[in-house]
Design a protein around this motif. Structure first.
Motif, PDB file in Angstrom:
ATOM      1  N   ARG A  99      18.288 -14.570  -1.453  1.00  0.00           N
ATOM      2  CA  ARG A  99      19.654 -14.763  -1.939  1.00  0.00           C
ATOM      3  C   ARG A  99      20.538 -13.551  -1.618  1.00  0.00           C
ATOM      4  N   VAL A 100      19.943 -12.338  -1.696  1.00  0.00           N
ATOM      5  CA  VAL A 100      20.715 -11.126  -1.427  1.00  0.00           C
ATOM      6  C   VAL A 100      20.285 -10.544  -0.095  1.00  0.00           C
ATOM      7  N   LEU A 101      21.252 -10.308   0.763  1.00  0.00           N
ATOM      8  CA  LEU A 101      20.987  -9.638   2.038  1.00  0.00           C
ATOM      9  C   LEU A 101      21.437  -8.201   1.854  1.00  0.00           C
ATOM     10  N   SER A 102      20.459  -7.299   1.846  1.00  0.00           N
ATOM     11  CA  SER A 102      20.749  -5.884   1.608  1.00  0.00           C
ATOM     12  C   SER A 102      20.812  -5.144   2.931  1.00  0.00           C
ATOM     13  N   LEU A 103      21.921  -4.459   3.162  1.00  0.00           N
ATOM     14  CA  LEU A 103      22.050  -3.639   4.366  1.00  0.00           C
ATOM     15  C   LEU A 103      22.164  -2.197   3.879  1.00  0.00           C
ATOM     16  N   PRO A 104      21.035  -1.488   3.832  1.00  0.00           N
ATOM     17  CA  PRO A 104      21.011  -0.191   3.162  1.00  0.00           C
ATOM     18  C   PRO A 104      21.701   0.936   3.926  1.00  0.00           C
ATOM     19  N   SER A 105      21.712   0.901   5.231  1.00  0.00           N
ATOM     20  CA  SER A 105      22.343   1.998   5.959  1.00  0.00           C
ATOM     21  C   SER A 105      23.115   1.400   7.126  1.00  0.00           C
ATOM     22  N   LEU A 106      24.394   1.223   6.878  1.00  0.00           N
ATOM     23  CA  LEU A 106      25.207   0.486   7.841  1.00  0.00           C
ATOM     24  C   LEU A 106      25.420   1.245   9.146  1.00  0.00           C
ATOM     25  N   GLU A 107      25.426   0.461  10.204  1.00  0.00           N
ATOM     26  CA  GLU A 107      25.772   1.001  11.512  1.00  0.00           C
ATOM     27  C   GLU A 107      26.939   0.176  12.042  1.00  0.00           C
ATOM     28  N   VAL A 108      27.624   0.729  13.021  1.00  0.00           N
ATOM     29  CA  VAL A 108      28.763   0.014  13.597  1.00  0.00           C
ATOM     30  C   VAL A 108      28.316  -1.352  14.124  1.00  0.00           C
ATOM     31  N   SER A 109      27.091  -1.371  14.602  1.00  0.00           N
ATOM     32  CA  SER A 109      26.584  -2.630  15.171  1.00  0.00           C
ATOM     33  C   SER A 109      26.387  -3.723  14.120  1.00  0.00           C
ATOM     34  N   HIS A 110      26.426  -3.357  12.849  1.00  0.00           N
ATOM     35  CA  HIS A 110      26.307  -4.372  11.790  1.00  0.00           C
ATOM     36  C   HIS A 110      27.582  -5.182  11.642  1.00  0.00           C
ATOM     37  N   SER A 111      28.658  -4.694  12.228  1.00  0.00           N
ATOM     38  CA  SER A 111      29.923  -5.422  12.147  1.00  0.00           C
ATOM     39  C   SER A 111      29.744  -6.836  12.691  1.00  0.00           C
ATOM     40  N   GLY A 112      30.426  -7.761  12.056  1.00  0.00           N
ATOM     41  CA  GLY A 112      30.335  -9.133  12.552  1.00  0.00           C
ATOM     42  C   GLY A 112      30.583 -10.142  11.462  1.00  0.00           C
ATOM     43  N   VAL A 113      30.350 -11.371  11.808  1.00  0.00           N
ATOM     44  CA  VAL A 113      30.598 -12.478  10.891  1.00  0.00           C
ATOM     45  C   VAL A 113      29.255 -12.916  10.294  1.00  0.00           C
ATOM     46  N   TYR A 114      29.222 -13.061   8.982  1.00  0.00           N
ATOM     47  CA  TYR A 114      28.002 -13.447   8.284  1.00  0.00           C
ATOM     48  C   TYR A 114      28.238 -14.742   7.523  1.00  0.00           C
ATOM     49  N   LEU A 115      27.205 -15.547   7.461  1.00  0.00           N
ATOM     50  CA  LEU A 115      27.272 -16.711   6.564  1.00  0.00           C
ATOM     51  C   LEU A 115      25.876 -17.014   6.040  1.00  0.00           C
ATOM     52  N   CYS A 116      25.849 -17.650   4.882  1.00  0.00           N
ATOM     53  CA  CYS A 116      24.545 -17.981   4.313  1.00  0.00           C
ATOM     54  C   CYS A 116      24.417 -19.479   4.133  1.00  0.00           C
ATOM     55  N   GLN A 117      23.198 -19.894   4.106  1.00  0.00           N
ATOM     56  CA  GLN A 117      22.886 -21.304   3.892  1.00  0.00           C
ATOM     57  C   GLN A 117      22.031 -21.382   2.625  1.00  0.00           C
ATOM     58  N   ALA A 118      22.465 -22.204   1.659  1.00  0.00           N
ATOM     59  CA  ALA A 118      21.713 -22.366   0.420  1.00  0.00           C
ATOM     60  C   ALA A 118      21.112 -23.762   0.418  1.00  0.00           C
ATOM     61  N   GLY A 119      19.883 -23.854  -0.051  1.00  0.00           N
ATOM     62  CA  GLY A 119      19.223 -25.156  -0.053  1.00  0.00           C
ATOM     63  C   GLY A 119      18.414 -25.388  -1.308  1.00  0.00           C
ATOM     64  N   ASN A 120      18.294 -26.653  -1.686  1.00  0.00           N
ATOM     65  CA  ASN A 120      17.341 -27.056  -2.726  1.00  0.00           C
ATOM     66  C   ASN A 120      16.626 -28.314  -2.226  1.00  0.00           C
ATOM     67  N   SER A 121      15.888 -28.952  -3.110  1.00  0.00           N
ATOM     68  CA  SER A 121      15.076 -30.092  -2.671  1.00  0.00           C
ATOM     69  C   SER A 121      15.927 -31.243  -2.123  1.00  0.00           C
ATOM     70  N   LEU A 122      17.228 -31.248  -2.429  1.00  0.00           N
ATOM     71  CA  LEU A 122      18.075 -32.356  -2.009  1.00  0.00           C
ATOM     72  C   LEU A 122      18.830 -32.124  -0.704  1.00  0.00           C
ATOM     73  N   GLY A 123      18.871 -30.859  -0.292  1.00  0.00           N
ATOM     74  CA  GLY A 123      19.599 -30.590   0.949  1.00  0.00           C
ATOM     75  C   GLY A 123      20.078 -29.162   1.019  1.00  0.00           C
ATOM     76  N   GLU A 124      20.911 -28.903   1.989  1.00  0.00           N
ATOM     77  CA  GLU A 124      21.401 -27.548   2.171  1.00  0.00           C
ATOM     78  C   GLU A 124      22.821 -27.583   2.703  1.00  0.00           C
ATOM     79  N   SER A 125      23.534 -26.478   2.470  1.00  0.00           N
ATOM     80  CA  SER A 125      24.860 -26.356   3.075  1.00  0.00           C
ATOM     81  C   SER A 125      25.206 -24.892   3.307  1.00  0.00           C
ATOM     82  N   ASN A 126      26.160 -24.705   4.205  1.00  0.00           N
ATOM     83  CA  ASN A 126      26.531 -23.366   4.649  1.00  0.00           C
ATOM     84  C   ASN A 126      27.745 -22.857   3.896  1.00  0.00           C
ATOM     85  N   SER A 127      27.796 -21.543   3.752  1.00  0.00           N
ATOM     86  CA  SER A 127      28.987 -20.922   3.172  1.00  0.00           C
ATOM     87  C   SER A 127      30.021 -20.784   4.280  1.00  0.00           C
ATOM     88  N   THR A 128      31.233 -20.452   3.894  1.00  0.00           N
ATOM     89  CA  THR A 128      32.206 -20.061   4.900  1.00  0.00           C
ATOM     90  C   THR A 128      31.813 -18.656   5.351  1.00  0.00           C
TER      91      THR A 128
END
Ligand code: NAG
Ligand code: NAG
Ligand code: NAG
Ligand code: NAG
Ligand code: NAG
Length: 345
Positions: free
Chosen positions: A256-285
């Motif tokens: 559930r938590v994506l921890s980025l402990p020591s950021l680098e410039v290369s970490h820049s970018g677009v992130y999204l997560c997908q949450a799922g349960n037994s009925l299905g899954e969907s993406n965040s913006t």
């Protein structure tokens, strides 16, 4: 003795036969909801000139297999504080009973006595006290499936009103939606103060409103740490999470938590997560992560570059100097030795 009793009975029946004496109920068959109140509307009549001495309401009660009429005010403790005589000593004999209980169901009689004769009503009021019960079928559904709400009571009283979690419902529930999970109770129009026991509905759905939350807003500096949390509404709760990133160097992660402990410039970018349960899954913006060198970083960098440039220049100079110092004197000595040799020869 026997004759006397018989005589008395004849007199009594002769009295009741008299059309002048009567007790009339407006509605002899009543049905009411548990917890509400009911009024037995009643009028009574007697021969003109008689004076009413006593009035009383009775309830039929089975005692050892024999029906008896028990006076509400005297013998039935459970009616104390709950019954209210609305009538009088003339012609009105109405009675109101409050906070009805299921065991108030039964036959009720009115009795009055005049200075010449006593009388109880031959006719009675029958009261049925019914509990109201809400049912939800089925109790657990998936979003989009059909649900049937039913308000069960043995009284035919009027239109049914529904409450969800204690609030009046504005829409009719038919096809379950995520937000329909809750407790449903019903009542009958006109009895709004009395509600049925609630029936629970559990609507299951795949994750909705999935969002990726960044622990720090704005620009992030190199070396700092940031946590991305995946939030969602789901029933059952989401139990699988996947992170995606446009940043090529970052591996797709889970949890559930994506921890980025020591950021680098290369970490820049677009992130999204997908949450799922037994009925299905969907993406965040997608969320944008911008990692930037701080001013100090830049100063250090510039200073570093400066130092490197200076060092390079210095090194080049040294090399040039060394080359000069090495080659020339050697050449000279060679020449000198040659000269010397030449000279010695
Ligand atoms: C009551 O009885 C009187 C006669 O005693 C009669 O005139 C009158 O109509 C009766 N009233 C009702 C409501 O039955
Ligand atoms: C009727 O039921 C109530 C509780 O529901 C109880 O307190 C009362 O004693 C009962 N009365 C009789 C006459 O059984
Ligand atoms: C999803 O978000 C919308 C809008 O904010 C909200 O009305 C809805 O109740 C949310 N759904 C759930 C299941 O929380
Ligand atoms: C991120 O989470 C870790 C542990 O889960 C915690 O130690 C750290 O302080 C968090 N960082 C931020 C910026 O919230
Ligand atoms: C979520 O996003 C990932 C990466 O962009 C994609 O592969 C996946 O199909 C998406 N899933 C859904 C349910 O849209």
């Amino acid at each position: 003795m026997m004759i006397a009793v018989l005589l008395l009975l004849t007199v009594k029946s002769a009295g009741t036969v008299s059309a002048a004496r009567s007790v009339t109920f407006e509605n002899p068959d009543l049905c009411a909801i548990k917890g509400s109140s009911v009024t037995f509307r009643c009028v009574y009549n007697y021969t003109a000139g008689e004076t009413v001495r006593t009035t009383g309401w009775y309830k039929g009660r089975l005692e050892n297999g024999v029906w008896k009429r028990v006076e509400l005010s005297v013998d039935l403790l459970s009616y104390r504080h709950r019954y209210e005589y609305l009538g009088d000593q003339q012609h009105n004999c109405s009675l109101k009973v409050h906070e009805l209980q299921v065991n108030d169901t039964g036959y009720y009689y009115f009795h009055f006595g005049t200075d010449t004769i006593g009388m109880r009503s031959k006719t009675s009021v029958h009261l049925t006290v019914s509990e109201m019960r809400a049912t939800v079928q089925p109790e657990r559904v998936r979003a989009g499936e059909k649900v049937t709400l039913e308000c069960v009571t043995s009284c035919q009283l009027g239109s049914t009103l529904w409450f969800k979690d204690g609030h009046p419902m504005t829409k009719t529930l038919l096809w379950a939606q995520a937000e329909d999970t809750g407790k449903y109770s019903c009542t009958v129009k006109g009895y709004e103060s009395v509600q049925s026991h609630p029936a629970a509905l559990d609507v299951q759905y795949s994750p909705l409103n999935v969002s990726a939350e960044v622990s720090q807003a704005g620009l992030l500096s190199v070396g700092s740490n940031v946590n991305l949390t995946c939030n969602s509404a789901a029933n059952p709760e989401a139990d699988s999470y996947t992170w995606y990133s446009s940043s090529s160097r970052l591996q797709v992660a889970s949890g559930r938590v994506l921890s980025l402990p020591s950021l680098e410039v290369s970490h820049s970018g677009v992130y999204l997560c997908q949450a799922g349960n037994s009925l299905g899954e969907s993406n965040s913006t997608a969320v944008l992560l911008e990692v930037e060198e701080t001013k100090i970083d830049r100063v250090i960098l510039l200073f570093g570059i400066g130092v490197k440039v200076v060092l390079m220049l210095f090194l080049t100079l040294i090399i040039i100097w060394v080359r000069k110092g090495w080659c020339n004197p050697a050449g000279d000595s060679k020449m000198d030795s040659n000269d010397y040799e030449n000279m010695t020869m």
